[in-house]
Design an enzyme around this catalytic site. Structure first.
Site, PDB file in Angstrom:
ATOM      1  N   GLY A 181       4.102   1.011  -5.957  1.00 53.26           N
ATOM      2  CA  GLY A 181       3.809   0.159  -4.808  1.00 53.26           C
ATOM      3  C   GLY A 181       4.555  -1.150  -4.932  1.00 53.26           C
ATOM      4  O   GLY A 181       4.975  -1.519  -6.035  1.00 53.26           O
ATOM      5  N   CYS A 221       4.411   3.812 -12.290  1.00 51.13           N
ATOM      6  CA  CYS A 221       4.883   2.442 -12.055  1.00 51.13           C
ATOM      7  C   CYS A 221       3.707   1.516 -11.721  1.00 51.13           C
ATOM      8  O   CYS A 221       2.886   1.241 -12.586  1.00 51.13           O
ATOM      9  CB  CYS A 221       5.961   2.441 -10.976  1.00 51.13           C
ATOM     10  SG  CYS A 221       6.886   0.901 -10.922  1.00 51.13           S
ATOM     11  N   TYR A 222       3.561   1.076 -10.467  1.00 53.11           N
ATOM     12  CA  TYR A 222       2.410   0.238 -10.118  1.00 53.11           C
ATOM     13  C   TYR A 222       1.108   0.958 -10.501  1.00 53.11           C
ATOM     14  O   TYR A 222       0.144   0.329 -10.943  1.00 53.11           O
ATOM     15  CB  TYR A 222       2.420  -0.067  -8.614  1.00 53.11           C
ATOM     16  CG  TYR A 222       1.265  -0.949  -8.180  1.00 53.11           C
ATOM     17  CD1 TYR A 222       1.376  -2.326  -8.204  1.00 53.11           C
ATOM     18  CD2 TYR A 222       0.053  -0.386  -7.768  1.00 53.11           C
ATOM     19  CE1 TYR A 222       0.309  -3.136  -7.826  1.00 53.11           C
ATOM     20  CE2 TYR A 222      -1.024  -1.182  -7.398  1.00 53.11           C
ATOM     21  CZ  TYR A 222      -0.886  -2.556  -7.423  1.00 53.11           C
ATOM     22  OH  TYR A 222      -1.938  -3.352  -7.064  1.00 53.11           O
ATOM     23  N   HIS A 230      10.024   6.425 -12.663  1.00 51.32           N
ATOM     24  CA  HIS A 230       9.739   7.258 -11.481  1.00 51.32           C
ATOM     25  C   HIS A 230      10.137   8.712 -11.729  1.00 51.32           C
ATOM     26  O   HIS A 230      11.297   9.070 -11.553  1.00 51.32           O
ATOM     27  CB  HIS A 230      10.484   6.700 -10.257  1.00 51.32           C
ATOM     28  CG  HIS A 230       9.880   5.429  -9.765  1.00 51.32           C
ATOM     29  ND1 HIS A 230       8.809   5.405  -8.915  1.00 51.32           N
ATOM     30  CD2 HIS A 230      10.173   4.141 -10.040  1.00 51.32           C
ATOM     31  CE1 HIS A 230       8.465   4.156  -8.674  1.00 51.32           C
ATOM     32  NE2 HIS A 230       9.272   3.364  -9.348  1.00 51.32           N
ATOM     33  N   GLU A 259       9.501  11.164  -9.903  1.00 50.81           N
ATOM     34  CA  GLU A 259       9.699  11.883  -8.639  1.00 50.81           C
ATOM     35  C   GLU A 259      11.126  11.811  -8.116  1.00 50.81           C
ATOM     36  O   GLU A 259      11.517  12.590  -7.262  1.00 50.81           O
ATOM     37  CB  GLU A 259       8.709  11.370  -7.576  1.00 50.81           C
ATOM     38  CG  GLU A 259       8.955   9.958  -7.047  1.00 50.81           C
ATOM     39  CD  GLU A 259       8.382   8.841  -7.931  1.00 50.81           C
ATOM     40  OE1 GLU A 259       8.152   9.094  -9.133  1.00 50.81           O
ATOM     41  OE2 GLU A 259       8.196   7.726  -7.436  1.00 50.81           O
ATOM     42  N   VAL A 270      16.629  20.940  15.521  1.00 46.25           N
ATOM     43  CA  VAL A 270      15.670  21.729  14.750  1.00 46.25           C
ATOM     44  C   VAL A 270      14.261  21.114  14.742  1.00 46.25           C
ATOM     45  O   VAL A 270      13.265  21.832  14.847  1.00 46.25           O
ATOM     46  CB  VAL A 270      16.201  21.993  13.309  1.00 46.25           C
ATOM     47  CG1 VAL A 270      16.512  20.720  12.584  1.00 46.25           C
ATOM     48  CG2 VAL A 270      15.241  22.820  12.504  1.00 46.25           C
ATOM     49  N   ASP A 271      14.153  19.791  14.695  1.00 48.70           N
ATOM     50  CA  ASP A 271      12.835  19.169  14.533  1.00 48.70           C
ATOM     51  C   ASP A 271      11.919  19.441  15.731  1.00 48.70           C
ATOM     52  O   ASP A 271      10.781  19.882  15.568  1.00 48.70           O
ATOM     53  CB  ASP A 271      12.957  17.650  14.329  1.00 48.70           C
ATOM     54  CG  ASP A 271      13.897  17.296  13.200  1.00 48.70           C
ATOM     55  OD1 ASP A 271      14.214  18.198  12.409  1.00 48.70           O
ATOM     56  OD2 ASP A 271      14.312  16.127  13.108  1.00 48.70           O
ATOM     57  N   SER A 272      12.432  19.159  16.926  1.00 56.07           N
ATOM     58  CA  SER A 272      11.576  19.370  18.101  1.00 56.07           C
ATOM     59  C   SER A 272      11.315  20.864  18.307  1.00 56.07           C
ATOM     60  O   SER A 272      10.240  21.253  18.759  1.00 56.07           O
ATOM     61  CB  SER A 272      12.180  18.732  19.346  1.00 56.07           C
ATOM     62  OG  SER A 272      13.461  19.257  19.618  1.00 56.07           O
ATOM     63  N   LYS A 332      13.332  17.023   5.821  1.00 54.10           N
ATOM     64  CA  LYS A 332      14.160  17.897   6.666  1.00 54.10           C
ATOM     65  C   LYS A 332      14.256  19.334   6.131  1.00 54.10           C
ATOM     66  O   LYS A 332      14.102  20.290   6.886  1.00 54.10           O
ATOM     67  CB  LYS A 332      15.563  17.294   6.761  1.00 54.10           C
ATOM     68  CG  LYS A 332      16.459  17.982   7.763  1.00 54.10           C
ATOM     69  CD  LYS A 332      16.312  17.320   9.098  1.00 54.10           C
ATOM     70  CE  LYS A 332      17.139  17.971  10.172  1.00 54.10           C
ATOM     71  NZ  LYS A 332      16.963  17.272  11.446  1.00 54.10           N
TER      72      LYS A 332
END
Ligand code: XMP
Length: 517
Positions: A58, A85-86, A173, A175, A230-232, A373
């Site tokens: 954070g 981290c935080y 981190h 991730e 693609v998203d919609s 995505k």
């Protein structure tokens, strides 16, 4: 708060840019993950019965007054916790450790010294493993019951743990991809320490999303704008699966689409999926409004305005609509996050369209907002969307309007459509489409002399561009085998009227942008 149907890892969000990335890494292990605010009471967390909790990083300093703190009861739940981290710092402070601010903040790579080989968190992690650090504060004294199990030259308490209580903390981190063995740390926690079952997949996502959409929408009607992207498309098909004919889609043909696109969208949604589709052929309205305009920002504004007018006009004919569905993805959420955190009704493909008209009062429905995505692409595949649609390159909302550099006319657009179709066809034939983030053609308002047969020609120049990228923020030009460019160039000059010269753009971003405008 209810219990989830799958073994769950909760990500407790302290406002990190990376909270979603943590959840995504957990999902990559086929384990369900849910992000909840740090303010969630311990009793609610307990009711959710997660297998483990990850405290995100954070932006705050844990030493600041009013810095975000979780409910201290969380440490009595008997649930394993990993602080990142935080998250590590707040766990340390709340359990009696302390945190200070060293003179220099640490940002960048560091090499890990593993101090306890049989640590459950460090199992399989190499000595000198490369970590990614980004922190101002550092832990300077660890709480009682904790031990230090990993360090780096500038940060003594890089990894700490209380193995008995199953509390772990890392200053780096895990991730992010820069931490080379990040996956191992997270797997050790999620699978080894929390023993979470790997029973989640995109099929489970669909089942949960369908339930949530039904619950939220009830018997009301939803409107979804389709862009051809693609998203919609994925959002629409998912929502249709949930509520069938309560969904109506609107597709605006702005005349700035790629070759065959309007037909493809209609066939797919109307014929294949049997989705209610309102098709607005607004080509003339867009072309008249764009007549004589060459300046890129002016073109964008006009396209945005005509789109909004057309879309709202269609919406008024769509019946009694309560929700506006959008294919907003997680990166869009981050980019457009308002400082107040409040959601605002904007139409994604045309940023900043302003507020909704008075007579249209919609709530937003954004079933993809937690996904990245490539996850949306997987979801599209799972929903049966054709591969061609699912793996499509991004396409800007204002379409060929931005790629038709200079004045936008029907004739120039038709030329550009033909050039673009040939370029993409050659890329597909060469099997390179999926190696490229985005490929595009643009038409330049520059004429040059050429020769074709025995005749001199005086025609426009087109520029081809293909880039590799992770997120469109930076990009590099794609190194084509020369024969692919050669074939594209030869076909364009032979088959397309109005173009006699083909360039290939070798500018990276920055300093260039991906689009030409
Ligand atoms: P640039 O040209 O700024 O583009 O490097 C970065 C990415 O954004 C896309 N793009 C848009 N997408 N509406 C969109 O939905 C827009 O107005 C818009 N303008 C650019 C572009 O295609 C690239 O993927």
């Amino acid at each position: 708060m209810q219990q989830f149907p799958h073994d769950t890892i909760i990500v407790l969000d302290f406002g990190a840019q990376y909270s979603q990335l943590i959840a995504r890494r957990v999902r990559e292990m086929n384990v369900y993950s849910q992000i909840v605010p740090f303010t969630t009471p311990a009793a609610d967390l307990k009711a959710m019965q997660p297998k483990g909790i990850i405290f995100s990083g954070g932006p705050a300093s844990v030493r600041a007054e009013n810095s975000p703190r979780p409910d201290a009861g969380i440490y009595d739940l008997g649930i394993p916790i990993l602080g990142i981290c935080y998250g590590l710092q707040v766990m340390s402070i709340q359990n009696g450790g302390s945190v200070e601010r060293p003179e220099k903040r640490e940002y960048g790579f560091a090499d890990l010294t593993v101090l306890k080989k049989d640590s459950s968190l460090l199992k399989g992690v190499s000595q000198n493993s490369r970590l990614w650090m980004s922190h101002g504060d550092s832990v300077c004294a660890i709480p009682e019951g904790f031990e230090k199990t990993g360090s780096t030259p500038n940060c003594p308490y890089t990894v700490i743990e209380n193995d008995e209580k199953h509390f772990y903390g890392v200053q780096f981190h895990p991730e992010v991809v820069h931490t080379t063995e990040g996956k191992t740390f997270l797997e050790n926690f999620v699978l080894g320490i929390c023993k979470a079952k790997q029973d989640w997949d995109m099929g489970s996502f669909i089942a949960t999303a369908v339930e949530e959409i039904r619950e939220k929408v009830g018997t009301k009607q939803v409107l979804c704008g389709l862009s051809g992207g693609v998203d919609s498309a994925v959002a629409a098909v998912l929502i249709h699966k949930a509520i069938g004919d309560q969904l109506v889609c609107v597709f605006v043909n702005n005349g700035l689409l790629r070759k065959g696109e309007a037909d493809m969208v209609q066939k797919l949604f109307r014929d294949h999926y049997n989705i209610r589709l309102q098709y607005a052929d607004a080509e003339q309205a867009f072309l008249s409004a764009l007549k004589g305009v060459s300046e890129p920002e002016a073109k964008r504004k006009i396209i945005g305005k005509v789109f909004v007018d057309t879309f709202y006009d269609e919406a008024r004919h769509a019946g009694d609509i309560s929700f506006l569905a959008q294919g907003t993805l997680y990166p869009d959420v981050i980019e457009s996050k308002s400082p107040s955190g409040g959601p605002s009704a904007t139409i994604k493909s045309h940023h900043n369209v302003g507020g909704l008209p008075e007579d249209l009062k919609w709530d937003l429905l954004e079933p993809l907002r937690e996904l990245f995505k490539d996850e949306v692409r997987d979801l599209g595949r799972e929903l049966g969307l054709p591969e061609e649609m699912v793996s499509r390159h991004p396409f800007p909302g204002p379409g060929l309007g931005v790629r038709c550099v200079g004045e936008v006319t029907k004739e120039r657009l038709d030329t550009l459509r033909d050039v673009d179709a040939i370029f993409i066809d050659e890329i597909r034939k060469a099997g390179l489409y999926n190696d490229i983030w985005q490929a595009l053609a643009c038409l330049l308002p520059v004429k040059s002399v050429g020769v074709q047969g025995d005749e001199r020609t005086y025609e426009e120049v087109c520029s081809l561009r293909a880039v590799t990228s992770e997120d469109a923020m930076t990009a590099d030009w794609f190194r084509f085998p020369p024969d692919v460019l050669q074939r594209a160039s030869a076909r364009i000059c032979n088959e397309v009227q109005g173009v006699n010269r083909v360039l290939y753009d070798i500018t990276s971003k920055p300093p260039g942008t991906i689009e030409w405008e």
